[in-house]
Design an enzyme around this catalytic site. Structure first.
Site, mmCIF file in Angstrom:
data_model
loop_
_atom_site.group_PDB
_atom_site.id
_atom_site.type_symbol
_atom_site.label_atom_id
_atom_site.label_comp_id
_atom_site.label_asym_id
_atom_site.label_seq_id
_atom_site.Cartn_x
_atom_site.Cartn_y
_atom_site.Cartn_z
ATOM 1 N N GLU B 204 0.799 -1.226 0.000
ATOM 2 C CA GLU B 204 0.000 0.000 0.000
ATOM 3 C C GLU B 204 0.838 1.286 0.000
ATOM 4 O OE1 GLU B 204 -3.280 0.281 -0.352
ATOM 5 O OE2 GLU B 204 -3.543 -1.888 -0.489
ATOM 6 N N SER B 484 -52.349 -25.800 30.616
ATOM 7 C CA SER B 484 -52.138 -26.484 31.906
ATOM 8 C C SER B 484 -50.840 -26.109 32.600
ATOM 9 C CB SER B 484 -52.166 -27.990 31.701
ATOM 10 O OG SER B 484 -53.398 -28.374 31.162
#
Lengths: 140, 796
Positions: B204, B484
């Protein structure tokens, strides 16, 4: 005055636990099934407790409780730490939990004494008295 | 000032000037005057421009410094799993340990010497753990050895295990809604391997340490390479320019932006050291995307692609990451491994050309694989339902913005082992049930919650049958009638009144009509439409009879049952109509888990917790979520209900579980089914865990499943995978066991054909002898009871 004296005695007893390495006089011996790792974590907690590092003591005990969630002594120890941290309501709850997990008379008596102490400090002399009676009934 | 002088001169000339000369000179002077005016104008414009540029530069300068010196990036809160605790005697196989280490990105080597490595040998597994800051302090890098026997840790030794216990670091599994969807994990320059920096400079900006932010040589070289190759091969921007572009500027490609970028790059270089700029670059850089989350910085990039902290990256991995900077999507190694590999190899060759590495090292590196973490990509999205739960709990205590920007570290109770087994069970069962019941494919949905009984720590949570899919979190959001599942509250409310009700009370199980003012009559039916006349309270609970339960609830009082539900931990407002007694209340699976957690922990309410601890960005403890309990049910009635819930499994609606679990595990639970089989529930506990499972459809259409035929099978699959430590039941002091004849609910003895030993609050047990019992045998029965008691409750 009596309450204050009793409180002082319990505080002294509790701080006494801090200086004695293990087991503190206030509590019963560890239940026989406590594993070496849990005993070690209890020792770590004792050390932290002795140096007034209550947060670290609680962390070590919670860590031990993940390994042995039904070890009544661990719940009792955590209750002791909460008393020192002035978290009296939690102390009562934790000591009550400890009582549901043990038949050991000494530990039950220690739990009731701790509950009595926490009630006394939080301004509930009647409840403290009831707990003290239960402590006397429970054992030494 | 100098620019002003010509103007003065010309005025003097104007005054002094005479006739012909003036005339002669007038044309040229006019020309000159125009020139001068133009020059004046130009110089004025230039001055204004210069001033403006100066002002703009000052403005840029301030911008550059302000952002660079403040908190540079909002860091989202990062969320971690539980750490795996290692100690002698714990359930663990070598394979599971190795899997955990692999997930943490540990490298398997022949000899474990460096942090983040392990070696598997004949005597066990050697591990060198990384340093890690836990909520209770720093655990330095340390080594230990583990050996295994019979599915447990047989021995733990080594420097790191002096205390007999050691924990692996927890695994990062999510982050809290990052701002702009940018996620990163900051690194300091000294944590970055030199290979990575060299690789980056090689491709770079090779002159980075020499230029002043701009690199004309580099630019010219890039231009030349691009022109000669006919395409864009190299970019001419320096690292400083790239940083400026990403950190300060928009993505537009205009000349003005380019100019600004250059000025800012120069300013940045003016104010800051190269290393500071480089460190900022390393943390800023964009390295890929997962879902709507952008991976920024090499720190997170390393964790994301390799599952390892940056400083542990080897040369080829460092080259791969550095190579990705040019085009993170184009060179994504997860999607385009070949392309990424070529790019990596190019980086390595460039490094060798520039002398960063020798040719041999470069060659060796090009021969190695990509080294990607096996589960890097999925891990980044893993457990969205649990992450959602964490986020909701955090929102109670933190501002959303702090969660998104302050870089908090959140340590949770999520156990990835249990979570995975729950996910497997959910997916497999949902598919097989759909097939067996010929339901439309993909319509059956699931939610599940698993907690630790005594602490309320939530260890696993699934919000749908596709657990990787972050969408509707049914565990937290799907409110469904519980049927239930509510019944334990009705029975507990009754058992809290030992003078009126015991497990041996006889209840009337016959058709029932409740007339209510202002609403239609309520006529609860039994599940099988059969009515049994007089039934034992215990049997009514175990077999989940509706009519007798409704009668019991009415006798106790609907308001009492409602109050008890609140005590058990239901915070939601609900209407206390009689239909509440059979579960006409909509709750989420998490709310059901909260209610059952109180039952599973012996009557102590334990808030369900996902979070253990929160550390600040600089690793200071911010908040603890300590164990907190509240005794809301007395031990006596609680023990009775517990016995009843175990009876559900021993002989009731959940008896099918007996085939899967040993009796001494004392599994306790309750099935739940709603009208027309729309919801199938099971809530139950065994060993140290509680699990709640719901099955149903999002559109609320019937699925044809009862609690036992649907949710219970998922529950069993989940619980079968858990580890169990023995739990000795302990009867409270005020509870005694008495043998009862189930037909009459009276004291039984050995002459009775069927006999059941039941717990009673002392003084509440029946005294009348059953028709089957002989009067003199009572003492013998007591002797036998004592034996039973010893056998069940006092064995070591």
């Amino acid at each position: 005055m009596k309450t204050a004296l009793a409180s002082l005695l319990v505080v002294l007893a509790l701080s006494g636990c801090a200086t004695v390495s293990y087991p503190p006089p206030e509590t019963a011996p560890p239940s026989p099934q406590a594993s070496p790792v849990v005993l070690q974590l209890m020792r770590d907690a004792d050390q932290a407790y002795a140096s007034s590092n209550h947060a670290a003591a609680a962390l070590a005990l919670e860590r031990a409780l993940r390994i042995e969630p039904r070890n009544a002594l661990l719940w009792h120890r955590l209750a002791q730490v909460r008393v020192r941290q002035q978290r009296l309501h939690q102390a009562i709850q934790l000591a009550s939990k400890s009582n549901t997990l043990t038949r050991d008379a000494r530990l039950r008596a220690a739990n009731w004494r701790l509950i009595a102490e926490a009630y006394a400090r939080s301004g509930h002399p009647d409840k403290a008295e009831t707990a003290r009676k239960k402590a006397a009934q429970a054992g030494p | 000032m100098t620019k002003v002088r010509p103007r003065t001169t010309s005025r003097k000339q104007k005054r002094k000037g005479t006739g012909p000369r003036r005339r002669r000179r007038s044309a040229s002077s006019r020309k000159r005057g125009r020139r001068q005016t133009a020059r004046r104008l130009i110089s004025r414009v230039a001055a204004v421009l210069a001033l403006a540029m100066l002002a703009y530069t000052v403005y840029l300068d301030v911008t550059v410094r302000q952002r660079f010196e403040g908190q540079r990036w909002p860091i989202p809160a990062h969320v971690y799993t539980r750490p795996l605790e290692l100690y002698e005697g714990r359930h663990l196989t070598r394979e599971r340990l190795v899997r955990e280490l692999t997930e943490l990105g540990y490298r398997r080597v022949d000899r474990a010497e460096h942090a983040g490595t392990y070696a598997v040998g004949g005597r066990g597994v050697d591990v060198v753990v990384r340093p890690f800051v836990f909520w209770d302090g720093l655990r330095p890098a340390t080594s230990f050895t583990l050996s295994f026997r019979d599915g447990r840790v047989a021995a733990l030794s080594g420097a790191g295990a002096a205390n007999g216990i050691v924990r692996l670091e927890p695994r990062l599994f999510g982050s809290i809604s990052p701002i702009h969807h940018e996620d990163r994990d900051l690194v300091r320059l000294d944590q970055v391997p030199p290979h990575l920096i060299n690789a980056l400079l090689a491709v770079e900006d090779r002159n980075f340490y020499d230029h002043m932010g701009l690199d004309p040589r580099g630019l010219a070289r890039a231009l030349w390479v691009n022109v000669t190759s006919g395409r864009v091969v190299q970019g001419g921007s320096t690292l400083t320019q790239q940083l400026v572009k990403n950190f300060y500027l928009s993505k537009e490609r205009t000349f003005r932006r380019k100019l600004t970028e250059m000025v800012m790059a120069a300013l940045l270089e003016l104010h800051y050291e190269k290393d500071e700029i480089l460190e900022a670059y390393l943390n800023e850089v964009y390295l890929g995307q997962t879902g709507n989350r952008a991976i920024h910085g090499f720190g997170l990039g390393s964790l994301f692609y390799f599952g390892r902290p940056l400083h542990e990256l080897q040369l080829p991995e460092a080259a791969l990451l550095a190579g990705m900077v040019k085009g993170p999507s184009h060179y994504n190694p997860l999607r385009f491994p070949q392309r990424a590999r070529e790019r990596r190899d190019l980086v390595l060759r460039r490094m060798a050309e520039l002398g960063f590495i020798d040719a041999q090292a470069a060659r060796r590196a090009t021969e190695s694989g990509l080294g990607l973490s096996q589960q890097s990509a999925p891990a980044a999205r893993a457990y969205p339902a649990y992450a959602d739960f964490v986020r909701r709990q955090l929102r109670r205590d933190y501002r959303e913005n702090d969660l998104r920007s302050e870089g908090l570290r959140i340590f949770t109770n999520l156990d990835p082992d249990i979570q995975r087994s729950v996910e497997r069970a959910v997916r497999a069962r949902a598919t097989s049930i759909e097939r067996a019941r010929e339901l439309p494919r993909g319509t059956l949905e699931v939610a599940a919650v698993v907690t630790r009984r005594d602490s309320g720590e939530v260890v696993a949570l699934v919000g749908g049958r596709e657990p990787r899919f972050a969408g509707f979190n049914r565990a937290l959001e799907a409110r469904r009638p519980v049927g239930s599942l509510i019944k334990p509250a009705v029975y507990l409310a009754a058992l809290q009144r030992p003078a009126r009700f015991t497990l041996a009370s006889l209840l009337e199980d016959s058709p029932l009509r409740v007339t209510q003012a202002g609403s239609p009559d309520w006529e609860p039916n039994n599940y099988d439409r059969q009515y049994r006349g007089r039934v034992l309270l215990l049997r009514s609970l175990a077999d989940s009879y509706n009519a007798s339960t409704a009668r019991l609830g009415m006798a106790v009082g609907v308001d009492k049952v409602a109050a008890l539900l609140r005590k058990l931990g239901i915070r939601r407002k609900f209407a206390a109509y009689p239909s509440l007694l059979l579960g006409a209340v909509d709750l989420t699976p998490l709310e059901v888990a909260q209610m059952y957690a109180t039952l599973a922990s012996g009557g102590f309410r334990v808030p369900l917790r996902s979070i253990r601890s929160v550390l600040s960005r600089d690793e200071q403890p911010l908040a603890r979520y300590p164990l907190a309990i509240e005794q809301v049910i007395e031990p006596g009635p609680m023990a009775l209900l517990d016995f009843g819930l175990q009876e559900v499994v021993r002989s009731g609606t959940a008896r099918a579980l007996r085939q899967r679990f040993p009796d001494d595990l004392r599994v306790a639970g309750k099935t739940g089914t709603t009208d027309d089989f729309r919801d199938s529930w099971f809530a139950g506990y065994a060993g140290d865990h509680l699990a709640v499972v719901w099955l149903g459809r999002d559109d609320n259409k019937p699925v044809g499943l009862s609690g036992a035929s649907g949710a219970m099978s998922v529950w069993a699959d989940i619980v079968a995978q858990l580890e169990f430590e023995p739990r000795d039941p302990l009867l409270p002091e005020d509870v005694e066991l008495v043998a009862v004849d189930p037909a009459s609910g009276r004291v039984a003895d050995e002459f009775c054909e069927s006999r059941l030993d039941m717990p009673f609050i002392k003084g509440s047990a029946p005294t009348e002898r059953a028709p089957c019992a002989a009067p003199r045998v009572v003492t013998k029965a007591r002797g036998k009871l004592r034996n039973w008691f010893k056998r069940w409750f006092l064995r070591p």
